[in-house]
Design an enzyme around this catalytic site. Structure first.
Site, PDB file in Angstrom:
ATOM      1  N   TYR A 168       3.473   5.841  -3.777  1.00 35.37           N
ATOM      2  CA  TYR A 168       3.388   4.526  -4.698  1.00 35.37           C
ATOM      3  C   TYR A 168       3.359   5.007  -6.026  1.00 35.37           C
ATOM      4  O   TYR A 168       3.817   4.421  -6.913  1.00 35.37           O
ATOM      5  CB  TYR A 168       2.050   3.726  -4.338  1.00 35.37           C
ATOM      6  CG  TYR A 168       1.696   2.527  -5.102  1.00 35.37           C
ATOM      7  CD1 TYR A 168       2.684   1.613  -5.021  1.00 35.37           C
ATOM      8  CD2 TYR A 168       0.586   2.362  -5.923  1.00 35.37           C
ATOM      9  CE1 TYR A 168       2.356   0.394  -5.941  1.00 35.37           C
ATOM     10  CE2 TYR A 168       0.460   1.242  -6.680  1.00 35.37           C
ATOM     11  CZ  TYR A 168       1.354   0.117  -6.869  1.00 35.37           C
ATOM     12  OH  TYR A 168       1.150  -0.952  -7.489  1.00 35.37           O
ATOM     13  N   SER A 200       3.801  -2.675 -13.516  1.00 33.23           N
ATOM     14  CA  SER A 200       3.361  -1.329 -13.146  1.00 33.23           C
ATOM     15  C   SER A 200       2.033  -1.446 -12.431  1.00 33.23           C
ATOM     16  O   SER A 200       1.676  -2.227 -11.415  1.00 33.23           O
ATOM     17  CB  SER A 200       3.417  -0.409 -14.465  1.00 33.23           C
ATOM     18  OG  SER A 200       3.359   0.979 -13.971  1.00 33.23           O
ATOM     19  N   LYS A 235       5.558   3.945  -9.311  1.00 36.87           N
ATOM     20  CA  LYS A 235       5.397   3.505 -10.492  1.00 36.87           C
ATOM     21  C   LYS A 235       5.359   4.406 -11.748  1.00 36.87           C
ATOM     22  O   LYS A 235       5.526   3.942 -12.950  1.00 36.87           O
ATOM     23  CB  LYS A 235       3.699   3.202 -10.363  1.00 36.87           C
ATOM     24  CG  LYS A 235       3.554   1.919  -9.502  1.00 36.87           C
ATOM     25  CD  LYS A 235       4.346   0.727  -9.972  1.00 36.87           C
ATOM     26  CE  LYS A 235       4.147  -0.546  -9.091  1.00 36.87           C
ATOM     27  NZ  LYS A 235       5.062  -1.721  -9.464  1.00 36.87           N
TER      28      LYS A 235
END
Length: 287
Positions: free
Chosen positions: A158, A144, A162
């Protein structure tokens, strides 16, 4: 290109499959596992870039796997099982980050971010689970990010990917415990020498944000410059944490991989919501 078999293969050694092994965390992780006596299936979109890994010896198989190509996932798993007999651990490392304000990216780029970072990890996991369930054992390590714990501007896509990976991993861990399979989450921050930033910079140069954001972007970039200056960890440091997660034999779920993000993780997880949000808003206040 796929590396050829060798007499160095050990049928008693554990085997790990690593995605995105051509550079950065993935490459360092493959090297560490190989040095530690594991059989390694080092996968990447272009196996010709994996010559250095293939040269490590017969316990390393370099083969193609593009997380956006289901046939390549199945082929890589089949090749790894044919070579080593069994896959004990999966490291979902392949990923990239879009950098820029949300409005600057097309819907196609949004989908690409999730196709690689979320759906890619899901597809590799799904393809390998029947093999692990048959043995009622296995470990899945999902790489992660600090951006999976706290939100930051300029990386909203992004961060979203995650956050999704973290939620998926935590939920999956409860399901797979019933099958003897462990799920681990490794959370790195920035490191000094990965190619990740190069791709992010390339993607950012292609984004077309409205000029209204210029002042905000300039201020945010100063904050990110400060964050980058605090980076002291290397890909090797992150690889050590990935290896610990894969081999410690515990049911621990999350592993913080770099200390640069520790203050933000602590603020997110150990302070009140109001205090945390006030701190973040003051940090990224509009200029």
């Amino acid at each position: 290109m796929t590396s050829s078999p060798s007499s160095q293969v050990s049928s008693s050694a554990r085997t790990v499959l690593i995605t995105g092994a051509s550079t950065g965390f993935g490459q360092a992780t493959a090297q560490l596992f190989a040095r530690s006596g594991w059989n390694v299936i080092a996968t990447m979109r272009d196996p010709s870039t994996g010559a250095a890994l293939a040269a490590l010896g017969g316990n390393v198989l370099v083969t193609r796997l593009d997380v956006q190509d289901l046939a390549s996932i199945d082929a890589a798993i089949a090749a790894g099982i044919a070579r080593f007999g069994r896959i004990d651990t999966l490291v979902n490392n392949a990923g990239f980050g879009l950098f820029g304000v949300f409005e600057g990216f097309s819907r196609e780029k949004v989908r690409q971010q999730f196709d690689v970072n979320v759906f890619g990890a899901m597809d590799v996991t799904r393809a390998l689970l029947p093999h692990m369930r048959a043995h009622r054992a296995g470990t899945i390590v999902n790489v992660s990010s600090g951006a999976g714990v706290f939100g930051l501007p300029m990386i909203s896509l992004y961060t979203a990917s995650k956050f999704a990976l973290e939620g998926f991993s935590e939920s999956l861990a409860y399901e797979l415990a019933s099958q003897g399979i462990a799920v681990k989450i490794v959370e790195p921050g920035g490191v000094v020498e990965t190619g990740f930033g190069n791709r992010s910079a390339t993607e950012a140069s292609q984004a077309a944000a409205p000029a209204d954001y210029d002042g905000f972007v300039a201020g945010a970039m100063k904050v990110f410059d400060g964050l980058r200056s605090a980076r002291l960890a290397t890909s090797d440091d992150v690889a050590q944490v990935i290896f610990e997660a894969a081999s410690d034999g515990t049911d621990r779920l999350r592993y913080l991989a770099t200390q640069d993000i520790a203050p933000l993780v602590k603020a997110r997880r150990e302070t009140s919501e109001d205090a945390y949000i006030a701190m973040m808003r003051s940090t990224f206040a509009p200029t």
